[in-house]
Design an enzyme around this catalytic site. Structure first.
Site, short mmCIF file in Angstrom:
data_model
loop_
_atom_site.label_atom_id
_atom_site.label_comp_id
_atom_site.label_asym_id
_atom_site.label_seq_id
_atom_site.Cartn_x
_atom_site.Cartn_y
_atom_site.Cartn_z
CB SER A 1 -0.96 -0.05 1.19
OG SER A 1 -1.98 0.91 1.07
CG ASP B 1 -7.14 -3.46 -2.11
OD1 ASP B 1 -7.72 -2.57 -1.47
OD2 ASP B 1 -5.91 -3.61 -2.11
CG HIS C 1 -5.54 -2.86 1.22
ND1 HIS C 1 -4.93 -2.49 0.04
CD2 HIS C 1 -4.99 -2.06 2.17
CE1 HIS C 1 -4.08 -1.52 0.25
NE2 HIS C 1 -4.07 -1.24 1.55
#
Length: 279
Positions: free
Chosen positions: A147, A222, A255
């Site tokens: 990320s 995600d 995620h």
């Protein structure tokens, strides 16, 4: 002064947690370092892991599931914190700015510029310290992250292609100048100078002759995809400059660290191949 906070045996190797006073960041910092048990005293490379928003050095250390692969591949793994920390360090009430959200750059705007010099910290101060702790260090480095940390890994590797043999990322922010996370961080840390933004934006950093091999994993479930994590502009820029990117879109993965643990073996094998090829 370096202080050992923790030492855990895992998959024959040892995972350490250290604390030190950073001259660059003007605060106390912690980092985690996994060292494999050496086979035949061979040299070992160093792989950096950069974590995402709100994380510290412990998230990947306890949830990433990387240790067995790193032991098998004879890889040292270092996990820095995601920002400077402490009562005297500027912060913000929002999760995506301030402590835990450095974006791994050198801030030029007050009040952030006094402490938020993470790019310099990761390029100069911390490497010197970490490498002194690695027996039989090969001199080779790779970098990966998730990320915000995936963005950081791409950014550092593209700014320092001579340093890193390979780079990989899980759900990275590839187009920070055009998404809300990046625009908020850049405007606060760097101000309104969009030319300065470009010096930290992976898309613009692709405009060079040679870059490290890249691997990206993105889950289709995600919750931040595609709004914050759109890939089209990055892949188009890479193709325009004839840079090879392996971009894997994984069905139904999200995620979380479940996704990271599911594919971390693939990422460490990718780095193992490229580090081995450059011996």
């Amino acid at each position: 002064m370096l202080k050992e906070l923790e030492k855990k045996k895992v998959f024959s190797g040892y995972q350490y947690r250290y604390q030190h006073d950073s001259q660059v960041l003007k605060c106390s910092m912690v980092f985690t370092l996994f060292l494999p048990k050496l086979d035949n005293k061979q040299t070992i490379p160093l792989i950096w892991w950069l974590s995402g928003l709100t994380c510290d050095d412990q998230n990947f250390a306890t949830k990433g599931g990387f240790q067995a692969y790193a032991q098998a591949n004879q890889q040292a793994i270092v996990i820095p914190d995601t920002s400077p920390r402490g009562e005297g360090v500027p912060d913000d009430d929002a999760y995506d700015l301030g402590q835990g959200a450095s974006f791994y750059l050198d801030a030029s705007q007050e009040p952030w510029s006094q402490n938020y010099l993470m790019y310099t910290y990761l390029s100069q101060e911390l490497p010197e310290l970490v490498k002194s702790l690695i027996p039989n260090f090969s001199g080779q480095e790779a970098i990966m992250g998730h990320s915000m940390g995936g963005y950081g890994a791409l950014m550092l590797a593209l700014r320092q292609p001579e340093r890193f043999q390979s780079v990989s990322a899980f759900a990275p922010i590839t187009n920070p100048s055009q998404v809300e996370w990046g625009k908020k961080a850049f405007s606060n840390y760097l101000g309104d100078n969009h030319h300065q933004w470009q010096t930290y934006d992976p898309i613009y950093l692709l405009d060079q002759e040679k870059v490290p091999p890249m691997l990206i994993t993105q889950g289709t479930a995600d919750e931040f995809y595609p709004n914050q994590l759109t890939e089209e502009a990055f892949l188009s820029a890479a193709n325009q400059h004839n840079h090879q990117v392996t971009y894997n879109k994984e069905e139904a993965y999200d995620h979380s660290y479940y996704t990271i643990a599911s594919f971390i073996g693939q990422h460490l094998a990718f780095h193992h191949d490229h580090l081995r090829d450059n011996i």
